[in-house]
Each structure stands twice: as C-alpha cells, then as structure tokens.
Design a protein around this motif. Structure first.
Motif, mmCIF file in Angstrom:
data_model
loop_
_atom_site.group_PDB
_atom_site.id
_atom_site.type_symbol
_atom_site.label_atom_id
_atom_site.label_comp_id
_atom_site.label_asym_id
_atom_site.label_seq_id
_atom_site.Cartn_x
_atom_site.Cartn_y
_atom_site.Cartn_z
ATOM 1 N N THR A 135 0.837 -1.211 0.000
ATOM 2 C CA THR A 135 0.000 0.000 0.000
ATOM 3 C C THR A 135 0.866 1.254 0.000
ATOM 4 O O THR A 135 0.565 2.236 -0.685
ATOM 5 C CB THR A 135 -0.904 0.004 1.261
ATOM 6 O OG1 THR A 135 -1.517 -1.272 1.347
ATOM 7 C CG2 THR A 135 -1.960 1.080 1.179
ATOM 8 N N GLU A 136 1.961 1.217 0.776
ATOM 9 C CA GLU A 136 2.839 2.406 0.854
ATOM 10 C C GLU A 136 3.436 2.724 -0.512
ATOM 11 O O GLU A 136 3.586 3.887 -0.880
ATOM 12 C CB GLU A 136 3.994 2.194 1.849
ATOM 13 C CG GLU A 136 3.587 1.982 3.299
ATOM 14 C CD GLU A 136 3.017 0.593 3.541
ATOM 15 O OE1 GLU A 136 3.528 -0.378 2.945
ATOM 16 O OE2 GLU A 136 2.027 0.475 4.301
ATOM 17 N N ALA A 137 3.772 1.663 -1.259
ATOM 18 C CA ALA A 137 4.378 1.880 -2.580
ATOM 19 C C ALA A 137 3.359 2.556 -3.509
ATOM 20 O O ALA A 137 3.702 3.485 -4.261
ATOM 21 C CB ALA A 137 4.828 0.549 -3.178
ATOM 22 N N LEU A 138 2.101 2.123 -3.437
ATOM 23 C CA LEU A 138 1.073 2.743 -4.280
ATOM 24 C C LEU A 138 0.805 4.180 -3.831
ATOM 25 O O LEU A 138 0.651 5.084 -4.654
ATOM 26 C CB LEU A 138 -0.225 1.928 -4.234
ATOM 27 C CG LEU A 138 -0.194 0.603 -4.989
ATOM 28 C CD1 LEU A 138 -1.545 -0.114 -4.858
ATOM 29 C CD2 LEU A 138 0.124 0.810 -6.477
ATOM 30 N N ASP A 139 0.768 4.391 -2.511
ATOM 31 C CA ASP A 139 0.545 5.747 -1.999
ATOM 32 C C ASP A 139 1.623 6.701 -2.499
ATOM 33 O O ASP A 139 1.354 7.849 -2.838
ATOM 34 C CB ASP A 139 0.523 5.748 -0.460
ATOM 35 C CG ASP A 139 -0.775 5.168 0.073
ATOM 36 O OD1 ASP A 139 -1.734 5.044 -0.725
ATOM 37 O OD2 ASP A 139 -0.821 4.823 1.267
ATOM 38 N N ALA A 140 2.849 6.182 -2.562
ATOM 39 C CA ALA A 140 3.957 7.038 -3.017
ATOM 40 C C ALA A 140 3.799 7.416 -4.486
ATOM 41 O O ALA A 140 4.261 8.474 -4.922
ATOM 42 C CB ALA A 140 5.286 6.324 -2.797
ATOM 43 N N LEU A 141 3.125 6.539 -5.246
ATOM 44 C CA LEU A 141 2.949 6.829 -6.683
ATOM 45 C C LEU A 141 1.794 7.804 -6.944
ATOM 46 O O LEU A 141 1.711 8.405 -8.010
ATOM 47 C CB LEU A 141 2.681 5.523 -7.455
ATOM 48 C CG LEU A 141 3.830 4.514 -7.483
ATOM 49 C CD1 LEU A 141 3.399 3.241 -8.200
ATOM 50 C CD2 LEU A 141 5.053 5.125 -8.172
ATOM 51 N N ARG A 142 0.917 7.919 -5.951
ATOM 52 C CA ARG A 142 -0.304 8.698 -6.168
ATOM 53 C C ARG A 142 -0.010 10.128 -6.635
ATOM 54 O O ARG A 142 -0.723 10.689 -7.474
ATOM 55 C CB ARG A 142 -1.140 8.718 -4.894
ATOM 56 C CG ARG A 142 -2.579 9.105 -5.108
ATOM 57 C CD ARG A 142 -3.404 8.838 -3.860
ATOM 58 N NE ARG A 142 -3.710 7.445 -3.645
ATOM 59 C CZ ARG A 142 -4.696 6.787 -4.275
ATOM 60 N NH1 ARG A 142 -5.440 7.412 -5.154
ATOM 61 N NH2 ARG A 142 -4.907 5.519 -4.022
ATOM 62 N N GLU A 143 1.060 10.716 -6.132
ATOM 63 C CA GLU A 143 1.333 12.114 -6.491
ATOM 64 C C GLU A 143 1.832 12.276 -7.938
ATOM 65 O O GLU A 143 1.900 13.383 -8.449
ATOM 66 C CB GLU A 143 2.330 12.745 -5.519
ATOM 67 C CG GLU A 143 3.708 12.155 -5.579
ATOM 68 C CD GLU A 143 4.590 12.710 -4.474
ATOM 69 O OE1 GLU A 143 5.644 13.265 -4.812
ATOM 70 O OE2 GLU A 143 4.209 12.568 -3.291
ATOM 71 N N LEU A 144 2.176 11.141 -8.568
ATOM 72 C CA LEU A 144 2.616 11.210 -9.974
ATOM 73 C C LEU A 144 1.443 11.019 -10.938
ATOM 74 O O LEU A 144 1.585 11.207 -12.145
ATOM 75 C CB LEU A 144 3.651 10.111 -10.266
ATOM 76 C CG LEU A 144 4.846 10.005 -9.321
ATOM 77 C CD1 LEU A 144 5.720 8.825 -9.714
ATOM 78 C CD2 LEU A 144 5.632 11.305 -9.349
#
Ligand code: AMP
Ligand code: MG
Length: 337
Positions: A135-144
């Motif tokens: 989930t953290e990895a996806l959250d980090a991508l959200r801003e892109l």
C-alpha cells in the motif's frame, strides 16, 4: 409508459466469459488480399478488398509499425520514452493522443487516465513479473498520477516531474483511424483486426454486412455473439481476460482504476464499444470497463454517439438500444446506424 432502454439477455453458460474481437472468416472473393503482422504486442490481421491493393497494404503496415515504434512505452528509442524521460514532447502523434485522452477523461469522470504507467509497472503488467504492491508503494505513486499532471499546449505536451504516460488504452484505436483514412483515400474497403480492435472500412464488395464476433470471456475459442455492421465502424473490446494474473483465486486484470490504483474489481467481464472513431471507441471501452455498467449507461444516455455491450460475470449481456438483437444460440446484434 417509461420506455425500457436496455435489454437484458439472460445468457447460457456458453455466452459467458472474456472478450476479444475477431473477424468472422468470410468467403474469399477474388479481389481480396490479406496480411498478418505482429505490432503493439498483438497479432494484427489486415484484409483489403479491391484491385491493386499492394501499395495500400504496404502503407498500412508501414503506418502501424511506425506508430508502434513511436508509442512503445518500453522501447528506449521511442518518442513516448523520450517524453517520459525529458518531460516534454512536440511529437504531433503524442499531442493528438493527449488531446483525445483529455476529452475522454473529462467525459468519464477520470476513468481514462494515461498517467497510470508507474502504477501498471508496480503491479508488474509492463514486464509480466506480476505482484501485489505494498500500500505504501502505491501511496507514493499517487502524487505522480492524474490528468492534471499533463500540460497540453498547441504543439507540445509537458509532464510534471516523475509523471509518465502510457497510450496502451488508445494506440490501437489511433492506428485504426489512420488506416481507415488511407483505405478511404484509395477508395477501397477493408476489415482490419488490430488485436481487440476491429475497424471496418466502406462496404463489403458483395453487399453483405460485416460480421464481427465478440468473444466469450470464458472461452477464447468461441464468440458469445456476433455483430452485423454496415459501413465504417470501430468495434473495440476491453476485458479482464486479455491480460491478468491470479492470486488466491482473485483475478487481477490489466485495467487500473485511477481512484484505487488497483486493477478494476467489479462484476464486469468485458465492455465492447461501437463508434465511428477508432480512438474514441478504444478510449471509451477502457473507461467504461473502469466505470461499470450503471455509469456507462448514464454516459450513453447523455451522449448517444456510441453503442455498447456489457458482459457481466453472472453471464448477463446488456446492450444499448441502437443494437437490435436476433436471438439464437449465438445471438446476432445488428447496429442500426
Ligand atoms: P485497453 O486494452 O484498450 O482497455 O487498454 C488497457 C491498457 O491501457 C492497459 O494495458 C494499460 O497499458 C493502460 N491502462 C490501464 N488502465 C488504464 C486506465 N484506467 N486509463 C488509461 N489507460 C489504462
Ligand atoms: Mg482502450
């Protein structure tokens, strides 16, 4: 009395499953030529009707191959990779695709989102090394991610830092539109099968309708139904069986919901869109798959400029009223306009 807009066909088990569009094999006529190529990660079959089709066929395969090279998200030398690495492009094809994507995204409440490439990569869809990301990895991508990360100028496209595009949802439809124009210029007719995208051009020389099979999502060997089409149309299917992986009996398909950054998990197996433009049909089929049937029907009511077929996991098949059905073991749908 309120008119019933959508027909429900309670289908046989035979009718269930994934969808890919394949042209029916037609009786050969003398003035017909066929070519098959591999491009855009799929097998494409091109059939031209008419005399002296050689030069046109060469142009079609040349156009498709050139687009494949320009729009490949994995090739180091493509125009798209250059955009993804430098954040800027003046390539006319990329400008056109981004412009079309913005329009379809706006129509579909953001269901079509061409900035999802880093998310598809995190799930392994770009390399076939599938995994469920943290989930953290996806959250980090959200801003892109988000269509607002793209700035479209008159002749240029700029991306926010780290944002990367993928035209997988649109490229074959765009190619179909280019091919259609070339065939029309030459005053020929054609049946083009670009993977899941079918494009008919003009009329069949014998005057009969084009017959297009819509695949059974559960059985790649069978069509669930056939479509009769007159004139030039694009028929495009998006489904959960085209590219997916299974884990703990859950199917993770290649179409990502921009709201969750996860593969779409609904009740739909496939959506087929029939429209005048290949690009529109391609973009809409992907977006309608994300949106689900109720939102897709609402869009149809608002627009009315496409027809659609929804195949649900329970085996039901729903169609827009522009398609008239002839029931049977394998129903035939006729596109009225
Ligand atoms: P299609 O087969 O035309 O439905 O397009 C699916 C492809 O588009 C995927 O393989 C991804 O490359 C990309 N994609 C996945 N989800 C989306 C989405 N929500 N919007 C735009 N492109 C997407
Ligand atoms: Mg598409």
């Amino acid at each position: 009395m309120k008119k019933r807009l959508f027909f429900l066909l309670l289908s046989l088990a035979l009718l269930l499953s994934g969808c890919r569009l394949l042209p029916e094999v037609n009786v050969a006529t003398p003035a017909q030529s066929d070519t098959a190529i591999w491009a855009m990660d799929t097998r494409m079959e091109l059939r031209l009707y008419g005399d002296s089709t050689g030069a046109v066929m060469t142009d079609l395969t040349g156009q498709i191959n050139a687009l494949d090279q320009a729009l490949s998200v994995t090739s180091a030398s493509s125009a798209l990779t250059s955009l993804n690495e430098t954040g800027r492009s003046e390539d006319v094809r990329i400008v056109s695709l981004v412009s079309a994507a913005q329009k379809i995204s706006a129509l579909t409440d953001g269901a079509l989102d061409i900035t999802l490439y880093p998310v598809s990569r995190a799930w392994g869809f770009t390399t076939q090394t599938y995994q469920i990301p943290e989930t953290e990895a996806l959250d980090a991508l959200r801003e892109l991610v988000g269509m607002d990360k793209i700035t479209l100028g008159e002749e240029s496209v700029c991306l926010a830092e780290g944002t990367k595009l993928d035209f997988g949802a649109l490229a074959k439809g765009y190619a179909a539109d280019l091919c259609r124009r070339r065939v029309e210029d030459a005053e020929l007719s054609a049946l083009l099968s670009l993977g899941g995208n079918i494009q008919t051009v003009g009329s069949k020389p014998d005057g009969s309708a084009w017959v297009i099979g819509v695949q059974d999502p559960d059985d790649m060997e069978h069509f669930a139904l056939t479509l009769n089409i007159t004139g030039s149309k694009a028929v495009v299917t998006s489904g959960d069986y085209q590219r997916y992986f299974m884990e703990d009996d859950v199917r993770y398909c290649h179409i990502i919901d921009p709201k969750t950054l996860a593969p779409v998990r609904g009740t739909l197996r496939s959506v087929t869109v029939i429209a005048d433009s290949g690009l529109t049909a391609d973009g809409l089929s992907t977006a309608l798959f994300v949106m689900g049937r109720a939102a897709g029907e609402a869009l149809w009511r608002q627009r009315g400029d496409f027809e659609a077929i929804w195949m649900e996991a329970d085996g039901s098949v729903w169609v827009t009223p522009g398609l008239t059905v002839t029931p049977g073991e394998r129903p035939v749908y006729t596109v009225a306009r």
